[in-house]
Write an enzyme that holds these catalytic residues in place. Structure first.
Site, PDB file in Angstrom:
ATOM      1  N   GLY A  16       0.592  -1.219   0.273  1.00 24.28           N
ATOM      2  CA  GLY A  16       0.527  -0.012  -0.209  1.00 24.28           C
ATOM      3  C   GLY A  16       0.873   1.461  -0.104  1.00 24.28           C
ATOM      4  O   GLY A  16      -0.123   2.048   0.452  1.00 24.28           O
ATOM      5  N   ASN A  18       2.084   2.995  -2.964  1.00 22.89           N
ATOM      6  CA  ASN A  18       0.816   3.961  -4.182  1.00 22.89           C
ATOM      7  C   ASN A  18      -0.113   4.534  -2.720  1.00 22.89           C
ATOM      8  O   ASN A  18      -0.541   5.278  -3.331  1.00 22.89           O
ATOM      9  CB  ASN A  18       0.709   3.422  -5.324  1.00 22.89           C
ATOM     10  CG  ASN A  18       1.717   3.253  -5.605  1.00 22.89           C
ATOM     11  OD1 ASN A  18       2.233   4.080  -6.380  1.00 22.89           O
ATOM     12  ND2 ASN A  18       2.611   1.804  -6.342  1.00 22.89           N
ATOM     13  N   MET A  94      -3.247  -7.488  -7.346  1.00 24.13           N
ATOM     14  CA  MET A  94      -3.175  -8.527  -7.641  1.00 24.13           C
ATOM     15  C   MET A  94      -4.243  -9.434  -8.186  1.00 24.13           C
ATOM     16  O   MET A  94      -3.419 -11.223  -8.165  1.00 24.13           O
ATOM     17  CB  MET A  94      -1.794  -9.459  -7.678  1.00 24.13           C
ATOM     18  CG  MET A  94      -0.344  -8.027  -7.199  1.00 24.13           C
ATOM     19  SD  MET A  94      -0.073  -7.359  -7.657  1.00 24.13           S
ATOM     20  CE  MET A  94       1.409  -7.773  -8.445  1.00 24.13           C
ATOM     21  N   ARG A  95      -5.140  -8.786  -8.650  1.00 28.91           N
ATOM     22  CA  ARG A  95      -6.022 -10.324  -9.059  1.00 28.91           C
ATOM     23  C   ARG A  95      -6.996 -10.163 -10.484  1.00 28.91           C
ATOM     24  O   ARG A  95      -7.129  -8.373 -10.676  1.00 28.91           O
ATOM     25  CB  ARG A  95      -7.260 -10.289  -8.275  1.00 28.91           C
ATOM     26  CG  ARG A  95      -8.409 -10.619  -8.104  1.00 28.91           C
ATOM     27  CD  ARG A  95      -8.975 -11.195  -7.374  1.00 28.91           C
ATOM     28  NE  ARG A  95     -10.620 -12.207  -7.705  1.00 28.91           N
ATOM     29  CZ  ARG A  95     -10.242 -13.705  -7.905  1.00 28.91           C
ATOM     30  NH1 ARG A  95      -9.884 -14.557  -7.064  1.00 28.91           N
ATOM     31  NH2 ARG A  95     -11.336 -14.139  -8.128  1.00 28.91           N
ATOM     32  N   LEU A  97      -9.675  -8.900 -13.065  1.00 28.70           N
ATOM     33  CA  LEU A  97     -11.060  -8.490 -13.477  1.00 28.70           C
ATOM     34  C   LEU A  97     -11.325  -8.868 -14.346  1.00 28.70           C
ATOM     35  O   LEU A  97     -10.939  -9.750 -15.458  1.00 28.70           O
ATOM     36  CB  LEU A  97     -11.012  -7.345 -12.861  1.00 28.70           C
ATOM     37  CG  LEU A  97     -10.708  -6.082 -12.111  1.00 28.70           C
ATOM     38  CD1 LEU A  97     -10.308  -5.226 -11.901  1.00 28.70           C
ATOM     39  CD2 LEU A  97     -11.673  -6.873 -10.726  1.00 28.70           C
ATOM     40  N   ASN A 111      -4.789   2.249 -13.141  1.00 25.71           N
ATOM     41  CA  ASN A 111      -4.211   1.297 -12.764  1.00 25.71           C
ATOM     42  C   ASN A 111      -2.632   1.880 -13.146  1.00 25.71           C
ATOM     43  O   ASN A 111      -2.316   2.131 -13.802  1.00 25.71           O
ATOM     44  CB  ASN A 111      -3.959  -0.033 -13.973  1.00 25.71           C
ATOM     45  CG  ASN A 111      -3.111  -0.800 -12.977  1.00 25.71           C
ATOM     46  OD1 ASN A 111      -2.448  -1.455 -11.709  1.00 25.71           O
ATOM     47  ND2 ASN A 111      -2.271  -1.712 -13.383  1.00 25.71           N
ATOM     48  N   HIS A 113       1.254   0.518 -13.347  1.00 25.19           N
ATOM     49  CA  HIS A 113       2.397  -0.622 -13.476  1.00 25.19           C
ATOM     50  C   HIS A 113       3.635  -0.137 -13.373  1.00 25.19           C
ATOM     51  O   HIS A 113       3.754   0.581 -14.062  1.00 25.19           O
ATOM     52  CB  HIS A 113       1.689  -0.959 -14.388  1.00 25.19           C
ATOM     53  CG  HIS A 113       2.486  -2.184 -15.363  1.00 25.19           C
ATOM     54  ND1 HIS A 113       2.385  -3.711 -14.936  1.00 25.19           N
ATOM     55  CD2 HIS A 113       2.986  -2.791 -15.985  1.00 25.19           C
ATOM     56  CE1 HIS A 113       3.023  -3.987 -15.399  1.00 25.19           C
ATOM     57  NE2 HIS A 113       3.715  -3.646 -15.898  1.00 25.19           N
ATOM     58  N   SER A 140       4.047   3.374 -15.212  1.00 28.18           N
ATOM     59  CA  SER A 140       2.822   3.521 -16.082  1.00 28.18           C
ATOM     60  C   SER A 140       1.498   4.243 -15.086  1.00 28.18           C
ATOM     61  O   SER A 140       1.647   2.969 -14.893  1.00 28.18           O
ATOM     62  CB  SER A 140       2.768   2.694 -17.684  1.00 28.18           C
ATOM     63  OG  SER A 140       3.669   2.480 -18.177  1.00 28.18           O
ATOM     64  N   ASP A 149      -2.618  -4.504 -18.946  1.00 28.52           N
ATOM     65  CA  ASP A 149      -1.985  -4.001 -18.361  1.00 28.52           C
ATOM     66  C   ASP A 149      -1.594  -3.331 -20.425  1.00 28.52           C
ATOM     67  O   ASP A 149      -0.414  -2.700 -20.877  1.00 28.52           O
ATOM     68  CB  ASP A 149      -0.622  -4.165 -18.613  1.00 28.52           C
ATOM     69  CG  ASP A 149       0.246  -4.979 -17.045  1.00 28.52           C
ATOM     70  OD1 ASP A 149      -1.025  -4.238 -16.050  1.00 28.52           O
ATOM     71  OD2 ASP A 149       0.505  -5.920 -16.801  1.00 28.52           O
ATOM     72  N   GLU A 178       6.334   6.525  -8.951  1.00 31.85           N
ATOM     73  CA  GLU A 178       5.195   5.650  -9.072  1.00 31.85           C
ATOM     74  C   GLU A 178       4.177   7.097  -8.057  1.00 31.85           C
ATOM     75  O   GLU A 178       3.731   7.160  -8.260  1.00 31.85           O
ATOM     76  CB  GLU A 178       4.774   4.514  -8.945  1.00 31.85           C
ATOM     77  CG  GLU A 178       5.852   3.623  -9.378  1.00 31.85           C
ATOM     78  CD  GLU A 178       5.359   1.954  -8.876  1.00 31.85           C
ATOM     79  OE1 GLU A 178       3.971   1.996  -8.762  1.00 31.85           O
ATOM     80  OE2 GLU A 178       6.186   0.540  -9.414  1.00 31.85           O
TER      81      GLU A 178
HETATM   82  C1  GAR Z   1       3.822  -1.623  -7.043  1.00 37.64           C
HETATM   83  O1  GAR Z   1       5.070  -1.267  -7.598  1.00 37.64           O
HETATM   84  C2  GAR Z   1       2.623  -1.699  -8.393  1.00 37.64           C
HETATM   85  O2  GAR Z   1       3.413  -0.566  -9.196  1.00 37.64           O
HETATM   86  C3  GAR Z   1       3.082  -3.160  -8.825  1.00 37.64           C
HETATM   87  O3  GAR Z   1       2.746  -3.365  -7.371  1.00 37.64           O
HETATM   88  C4  GAR Z   1       3.445  -2.832  -5.843  1.00 37.64           C
HETATM   89  C5  GAR Z   1       2.851  -1.987  -5.386  1.00 37.64           C
HETATM   90  O4  GAR Z   1       2.691  -2.144  -4.334  1.00 37.64           O
HETATM   91  N1  GAR Z   1       1.176  -2.697  -9.564  1.00 37.64           N
HETATM   92  C6  GAR Z   1       1.639  -4.053 -10.910  1.00 37.64           C
HETATM   93  O5  GAR Z   1       2.673  -4.480 -10.239  1.00 37.64           O
HETATM   94  C7  GAR Z   1       0.289  -4.378 -11.106  1.00 37.64           C
HETATM   95  N2  GAR Z   1       0.497  -5.582 -12.305  1.00 37.64           N
HETATM   96  P1  GAR Z   1       2.546  -0.615  -3.627  1.00 37.64           P
HETATM   97  O6  GAR Z   1       1.455  -1.968  -2.694  1.00 37.64           O
HETATM   98  O7  GAR Z   1       3.929  -0.353  -1.988  1.00 37.64           O
HETATM   99  O8  GAR Z   1       1.856   0.080  -3.624  1.00 37.64           O
END
Ligand code: GAR
Length: 205
Positions: A16, A18, A94-95, A97, A111, A113, A140, A149, A178
């Site tokens: 979490g 982000n 990470m699921r 949809l 989203n 990525h 992105s 993606d 990010e």
């Molecule tokens: C982040 O790096 C995000 O870009 C990635 O998971 C991480 C989550 O970190 N997302 C993906 O790979 C989606 N395909 P966080 O829980 O600390 O935000």
């Protein structure tokens, strides 16, 4: 505060960070066009839920384990509509949809990525970046479309890949970007300044 704020749901599965960046950016500006109204996880142990609770944000857990995708998405959709959610931010959710859910929320779900899409879709991104020999990577923010993606790209940030980089060091450098990029994209979305034109996104104003 000016005007009515748009309600945002952030969907998470883990750490979490982000989510924290989105909370900080929306709460630090009284005039921000969005408020995070709900943080929802498919895992009860997601650390990000504690970040939400500490910020006084409502949380929900819909355990995904053992559920069919369609069943999970139907519950999710019901919860989001009951809370009057305008926009969804996937933040380490990470699921996958279902197409039906994605289509129902198309243009209102974004989203983040950790790569420069359309390169390095999917998982295990940073190890593949290192292996590929590319000199630049990044992150992105994109609209979510049925193909994973692959939706229209809103914003990207570039991160150089130094010779001595490891998957861990790149992950950290990308994550820092990010945290700056996602709040910018959410603000543009909530301001109604993003126009999808096929695969391209035009930023207005
Ligand atoms: C982040 O790096 C995000 O870009 C990635 O998971 C991480 C989550 O970190 N997302 C993906 O790979 C989606 N395909 P966080 O829980 O600390 O935000």
């Amino acid at each position: 505060m000016t005007g009515v704020k748009r309600n945002v749901a952030v969907l998470i599965s883990g750490r979490g960070t982000n989510l924290r960046a989105l909370i900080d950016s929306t709460t630090q500006d009284a005039d921000h066009p969005a408020r995070i109204a709900l943080v929802l996880s498919n895992r009860a142990e997601a650390e990000g839920l504690e970040i939400a609770k500490a910020a006084g944000i409502e949380t929900a857990v819909i355990p995904s384990k053992g559920k069919e995708r369609a069943e999970f998405d139907a519950i999710l959709d019901t919860v989001l509509r009951a809370k009057d959610i305008d926009y969804i931010c996937l933040a380490g959710f990470m699921r996958l949809l279902t197409h039906g859910f994605v289509q129902a929320w198309y243009g209102r779900m974004i989203n983040i990525h950790p790569s420069l899409l359309p390169a390095f879709k999917g998982t295990d991104v940073h190890a593949r970046v290192i292996e590929s020999g590319t000199r630049f990577t990044g992150c992105s923010v994109h609209f979510v479309s049925p193909e994973v993606d692959a939706g229209p790209i809103i914003l990207q940030a570039v991160v150089p890949v130094p010779q001595e980089a490891t998957a861990e060091s790149i992950a950290a450098a990308v994550l820092e970007q990010e945290h700056a990029l996602y709040p910018q994209a959410l603000r543009l979305l909530a301001e109604g300044r993003l126009v999808i034109e096929g695969q391209r996104v035009r930023v207005t104003g």
